[in-house]
Design a protein around this motif. Structure first.
Motif, mmCIF file in Angstrom:
data_model
loop_
_atom_site.group_PDB
_atom_site.id
_atom_site.type_symbol
_atom_site.label_atom_id
_atom_site.label_comp_id
_atom_site.label_asym_id
_atom_site.label_seq_id
_atom_site.Cartn_x
_atom_site.Cartn_y
_atom_site.Cartn_z
ATOM 1 N N ALA A 79 14.736 9.244 3.355
ATOM 2 C CA ALA A 79 14.610 9.695 4.744
ATOM 3 C C ALA A 79 13.524 8.930 5.476
ATOM 4 C CB ALA A 79 14.312 11.198 4.773
ATOM 5 N N TYR A 80 12.421 8.674 4.781
ATOM 6 C CA TYR A 80 11.346 7.911 5.433
ATOM 7 C C TYR A 80 11.803 6.489 5.748
ATOM 8 C CZ TYR A 80 7.007 5.481 6.332
ATOM 9 O OH TYR A 80 6.044 4.707 6.924
ATOM 10 N N ALA A 81 12.485 5.867 4.779
ATOM 11 C CA ALA A 81 12.965 4.501 5.006
ATOM 12 C C ALA A 81 13.935 4.445 6.175
ATOM 13 C CB ALA A 81 13.623 3.960 3.744
ATOM 14 N N ILE A 132 7.108 -2.182 3.853
ATOM 15 C CA ILE A 132 8.152 -1.519 3.076
ATOM 16 C C ILE A 132 7.630 -0.174 2.569
ATOM 17 C CG2 ILE A 132 7.572 -2.604 0.860
ATOM 18 C CD1 ILE A 132 10.606 -2.749 0.329
ATOM 19 N N PRO A 133 8.387 0.917 2.744
ATOM 20 C CA PRO A 133 7.937 2.228 2.262
ATOM 21 C C PRO A 133 7.715 2.217 0.757
ATOM 22 C CG PRO A 133 9.776 2.462 3.785
ATOM 23 C CD PRO A 133 9.657 1.000 3.488
ATOM 24 N N ARG A 172 0.848 -1.190 0.000
ATOM 25 C CA ARG A 172 0.000 0.000 0.000
ATOM 26 C C ARG A 172 0.884 1.241 0.000
ATOM 27 N NH1 ARG A 172 -2.473 3.314 4.073
ATOM 28 N NH2 ARG A 172 -4.629 3.890 3.559
ATOM 29 N N PRO A 173 0.543 2.276 -0.785
ATOM 30 C CA PRO A 173 1.393 3.473 -0.829
ATOM 31 C C PRO A 173 1.544 4.140 0.535
ATOM 32 C CG PRO A 173 -0.168 3.483 -2.652
ATOM 33 C CD PRO A 173 -0.575 2.361 -1.745
ATOM 34 N N THR A 174 2.770 4.468 0.856
ATOM 35 C CA THR A 174 3.040 5.281 2.042
ATOM 36 C C THR A 174 2.594 6.715 1.789
ATOM 37 O OG1 THR A 174 4.993 3.915 2.445
ATOM 38 C CG2 THR A 174 4.854 6.019 3.638
ATOM 39 N N PRO A 210 8.818 13.021 6.943
ATOM 40 C CA PRO A 210 9.011 11.637 6.470
ATOM 41 C C PRO A 210 8.165 10.653 7.283
ATOM 42 C CG PRO A 210 10.891 12.338 7.766
ATOM 43 C CD PRO A 210 10.017 13.544 7.614
ATOM 44 N N GLN A 211 6.882 10.606 6.959
ATOM 45 C CA GLN A 211 5.955 9.698 7.636
ATOM 46 C C GLN A 211 4.851 9.338 6.660
ATOM 47 O OE1 GLN A 211 4.922 12.564 10.697
ATOM 48 N NE2 GLN A 211 2.913 12.911 9.761
ATOM 49 N N ALA A 212 4.073 8.305 6.986
ATOM 50 C CA ALA A 212 2.978 7.909 6.107
ATOM 51 C C ALA A 212 1.900 8.989 6.114
ATOM 52 C CB ALA A 212 2.402 6.579 6.567
ATOM 53 N N HIS A 213 1.273 9.212 4.956
ATOM 54 C CA HIS A 213 0.237 10.230 4.831
ATOM 55 C C HIS A 213 -1.019 9.601 4.249
ATOM 56 C CE1 HIS A 213 2.790 13.796 5.701
ATOM 57 N NE2 HIS A 213 3.748 12.982 5.270
ATOM 58 N N GLU A 214 -2.145 9.939 4.829
ATOM 59 C CA GLU A 214 -3.415 9.336 4.437
ATOM 60 C C GLU A 214 -4.196 10.196 3.453
ATOM 61 O OE1 GLU A 214 -4.586 6.279 5.097
ATOM 62 O OE2 GLU A 214 -2.615 5.899 5.983
#
Length: 347
Positions: free
Chosen positions: A180-182, A257-258, A68-70, A114-118
């Protein structure tokens, strides 16, 4: 993490071209000008949305067997926004906000934390090339039914070198965000290996070469070629599904996985791939790396080579559209009358 021997890339980056527009059908040049999605394009969007929907089982997570997309980032142009919204609906992510006012003339956005965004983000840096006065024309001529945008709206046309610099800047910006997120993700260390089935087979044999990317290619070789190497008519002219050339053959993946998804345009994809994978400019793609409407190009992000962190594992994947149609064979016509026959024709 990021070690080839472990089979674990740091993250995944997927580029998605927008659905077919009416301008693609009519072979009208559209850069920053927009045209409605065609009836075929609407069907592509329905299938694209369904393709990104999770399956009944935990794995595969969708038709593409991708996590799923980060984060989903889209070009501000309408055809790309509609395509990103189809992906977002399939993934359960909020679509582009209606009040979003970003256009192709807006400054490129700064990457978020650098974090998941909804919700889907918009970046003007992902816009198509601006063709200025040539917008909404065919062979430099006006086309019935297409209103040419005023010069005050589109401004001056981008040269290819200007466009190429913008694509490279935007591309590296999002690659660095993904890196950076990874690096900051606590789930990264627990990520299961992601690799294509073909690559897994090769690894079992002791061969860890990425699909379609020869290791002996020099990172800086022939990065851009001719500055006019992407003829404007080719990007938005549209191509048939029979042109699909996909390296997709993936195994189950972990959603940990990002995964960054960028939704954009054919000329943008061509410029990005030319910069990062110049060896793709061969054969039928020597002049222009073609991308099909709603096709996916997926790359793995690795740390083993900072000068070339991406490995292409999926090209022009339109598996959500169903089996590719066979290419129509061109008929060879022969001259019915030979020149020698004319010599001996009675007077």
């Amino acid at each position: 993490m990021g070690d080839i021997a472990s089979g674990r890339p740091r993250a995944l980056l997927t580029l998605v071209r927008h659905a077919e527009s009416q301008a693609n059908v009519d072979r009208v040049l559209q850069g920053v000008a927009d045209a409605p999605i065609s009836s075929k394009g609407e069907e592509q969007l329905r299938k694209l949305e369904a393709g990104w929907r999770p399956g009944a089982n935990a794995l595969p997570s969708n038709v593409y067997q991708l996590p799923r997309p980060t984060l989903i980032v889209t070009s501000p142009l309408g055809r790309a926004r509609k395509t990103s919204n189809a992906i977002a609906r399939g993934c359960g992510i909020r679509e582009v906000l209606l009040e979003d006012s970003i256009t192709f003339r807006s400054p490129p956005c700064q990457p978020p934390a650098p974090q998941a965004h909804e919700h889907v983000l918009v970046d003007a840096g992902l816009s198509e090339r601006n063709f200025g006065a040539a917008e909404s024309t065919r062979n430099s001529q006006p086309v019935d039914g297409y209103t040419r945008p005023p010069r005050t709206e589109v401004g001056r046309a981008e040269s290819y070198s200007q466009f190429e610099r913008r694509v490279n800047a935007a591309g590296w910006k999002w690659i660095e965000w993904l890196r950076a997120y990874a690096a900051s993700s606590v789930n990264t260390a627990e990520t299961q290996p992601w690799m294509s089935r073909n690559e897994k087979t090769n690894q079992d044999k002791g061969d860890t070469e990425p699909l379609g990317i020869p290791r002996d290619t020099e990172p800086g070789a022939n990065q851009s070629g001719d500055p006019q190497a992407s003829r404007p008519e080719q990007e938005e002219a549209g191509t048939s599904e029979s042109d699909m050339s996909s390296t997709h053959d993936a195994t189950a993946v972990s959603d940990n996985i990002p995964h960054l998804v960028l939704v954009l345009h054919g000329q943008w994809i061509n410029a990005f791939l030319t910069h990062h994978f110049p060896e793709m400019r061969t054969g039928r793609d020597a002049y222009y790396i073609r991308s099909l409407n709603t096709a996916l190009f997926t790359m793995e992000l690795w740390d083993h080579d900072n000068s070339r962190p991406l490995r292409l594992v999926r090209k022009n994947d339109t598996s959500h559209l169903g089996p590719a149609l066979p290419r129509a064979k061109k008929r060879r016509t022969t001259q019915s009358t030979r020149l020698t026959d004319l010599w001996h024709t009675p007077a």
